[in-house]
Design a protein around this motif. Structure first.
Motif, PDB file in Angstrom:
ATOM      1  N   CYS A 139     -89.647 -17.125   9.315  1.00 52.47           N
ATOM      2  CA  CYS A 139     -89.586 -17.867   8.037  1.00 52.47           C
ATOM      3  C   CYS A 139     -90.608 -17.317   7.047  1.00 52.47           C
ATOM      4  O   CYS A 139     -91.786 -17.178   7.368  1.00 52.47           O
ATOM      5  N   ILE A 140     -90.139 -16.970   5.857  1.00 53.09           N
ATOM      6  CA  ILE A 140     -91.019 -16.398   4.833  1.00 53.09           C
ATOM      7  C   ILE A 140     -91.351 -17.417   3.743  1.00 53.09           C
ATOM      8  O   ILE A 140     -91.888 -17.043   2.688  1.00 53.09           O
ATOM      9  N   ALA A 141     -91.033 -18.688   3.991  1.00 54.07           N
ATOM     10  CA  ALA A 141     -91.386 -19.763   3.056  1.00 54.07           C
ATOM     11  C   ALA A 141     -90.846 -19.523   1.645  1.00 54.07           C
ATOM     12  O   ALA A 141     -91.522 -19.807   0.658  1.00 54.07           O
ATOM     13  N   CYS A 142     -89.606 -19.030   1.584  1.00 51.60           N
ATOM     14  CA  CYS A 142     -89.042 -18.718   0.267  1.00 51.60           C
ATOM     15  C   CYS A 142     -88.528 -19.965  -0.451  1.00 51.60           C
ATOM     16  O   CYS A 142     -88.522 -20.013  -1.678  1.00 51.60           O
ATOM     17  N   GLY A 143     -88.028 -20.943   0.320  1.00 54.22           N
ATOM     18  CA  GLY A 143     -87.499 -22.157  -0.302  1.00 54.22           C
ATOM     19  C   GLY A 143     -86.002 -22.126  -0.545  1.00 54.22           C
ATOM     20  O   GLY A 143     -85.455 -23.078  -1.112  1.00 54.22           O
TER      21      GLY A 143
ATOM     22  N   CYS B 115     -83.708 -22.578   1.541  1.00 53.56           N
ATOM     23  CA  CYS B 115     -83.092 -23.683   2.297  1.00 53.56           C
ATOM     24  C   CYS B 115     -83.100 -24.965   1.470  1.00 53.56           C
ATOM     25  O   CYS B 115     -82.131 -25.725   1.472  1.00 53.56           O
TER      26      CYS B 115
ATOM     27  N   LEU C 291     -85.439 -27.227   7.209  1.00 52.63           N
ATOM     28  CA  LEU C 291     -85.376 -25.936   7.931  1.00 52.63           C
ATOM     29  C   LEU C 291     -86.730 -25.223   7.880  1.00 52.63           C
ATOM     30  O   LEU C 291     -87.190 -24.672   8.882  1.00 52.63           O
TER      31      LEU C 291
ATOM     32  N   CYS D   8     -80.482 -19.005   4.325  1.00 57.73           N
ATOM     33  CA  CYS D   8     -81.776 -18.473   4.793  1.00 57.73           C
ATOM     34  C   CYS D   8     -81.721 -16.954   4.942  1.00 57.73           C
ATOM     35  O   CYS D   8     -80.903 -16.423   5.692  1.00 57.73           O
ATOM     36  N   PRO D   9     -82.613 -16.233   4.259  1.00 54.74           N
ATOM     37  CA  PRO D   9     -82.591 -14.771   4.373  1.00 54.74           C
ATOM     38  C   PRO D   9     -82.991 -14.282   5.762  1.00 54.74           C
ATOM     39  O   PRO D   9     -82.769 -13.121   6.094  1.00 54.74           O
TER      40      PRO D   9
END
Ligand code: SF4
Ligand code: FES
Length: 256
Positions: free
Chosen positions: A159-163, A165, A176, A224-225
């Motif tokens: 998880c890269i905490a991109c947001g 989701c 997520l 999710c990437p």
């Protein structure tokens, strides 16, 4: 390629915004989406106009900064791909492409395509850490972890905490993201001391930040990437339930 962009422009937080149309001409299909935006911005600045503000850092899919809603899809049309890794060959010559910021109550817009994701930092601060001493790098090999467990841990740790989701979820839920952190730390031996308190505190913080609840739409794992599975949410709910049953929500105050 020649494209038409419809981009969300907003001067600052709380100000009204609107979609503005730009022509993006002579775009190479080998450019990344962000390089295309760079070129559009160079041309805007040459004309004395304000460039489009957008978030970015690593440009190699690991920092999670590039939060763009492209044609209504978080990170655009390619599955498992962050906006910075998306290339213009994914589009056709003559296409019209809409570019918007993440839309979620917990992610207020700062300017144009940039949102404030500080709520994620506060969820991490609430419990996304371990306190047991881990030694130095070679000591990691002395703690044996079953292969199946470490595979699940490493999947969640991506998880890269991109947001994305949150942006993709009709409820604006951060389940997520939060579940991936809880899974990552809660399955490792080093994460056991705070395991249930972590779930209690992070889920409680998620509620405080006004993220919505999870009703299993599943849009998060599609956007999710890093293709993190909603199985992590099951694990989070189980740890959270166990924590509340054994300690009650008052345990959060006690932990503080
Ligand atoms: S779970 Fe996936 S979509 Fe959500 S913040 Fe982490 S990497 Fe981004
Ligand atoms: S800019 Fe770092 S993940 Fe896209």
């Amino acid at each position: 390629m020649n494209l038409t962009l419809r981009v969300w422009r907003q001067v600052g937080p709380g100000t009204p915004g609107r979609m503005v149309e730009y022509e993006a001409r002579d775009i190479s299909p080998d450019m990344s989406f962000l390089e295309m935006l760079d070129l559009v911005n160079e041309r805007l600045m040459e004309r004395g106009e304000m460039p489009i503000a957008f978030d970015h850092d690593c440009r190699e899919g690991i920092c999670g900064s590039c939060s763009l809603m492209i044609n209504g899809m978080a990170h655009g049309p390619e599955r498992g791909t962050a906006s910075c890794q998306l290339h213009m060959r994914s589009f056709k010559d003559g296409d019209t492409i809409s570019v918007e910021p993440w839309r979620a109550r917990a992610f207020p817009i700062l300017k144009d395509l940039v949102v404030d994701r500080g709520a994620f930092d506060r969820i991490i601060q609430a419990g996304g850490f371990i306190t047991s001493p881990t030694g130095s790098a070679q000591d990691a090999n002395s703690t044996l972890i079953p292969k199946n467990t470490i595979d699940t841990v490493m999947d969640a740790a991506q998880c890269i905490a991109c947001g994305a989701c949150v942006a993709a979820c009709p409820n604006g839920s951060a389940s997520l993201f939060t579940a991936s952190k809880i899974t990552h730390l809660g399955l490792l031996p080093q994460g056991q001391p705070e395991r249930y308190r972590r779930a209690l505190r992070m889920v409680t913080q998620m509620d405080i930040e006004h993220f919505g609840g999870c009703t299993l739409y599943g849009e998060c794992q599609e956007a999710c990437p890093k293709e993190i599975s909603i199985d992590t949410i099951t694990r989070m709910n189980r740890d959270f339930l166990r924590a509340t049953l054994s300690e009650g929500r008052g345990a959060v105050a006690k932990a503080d």
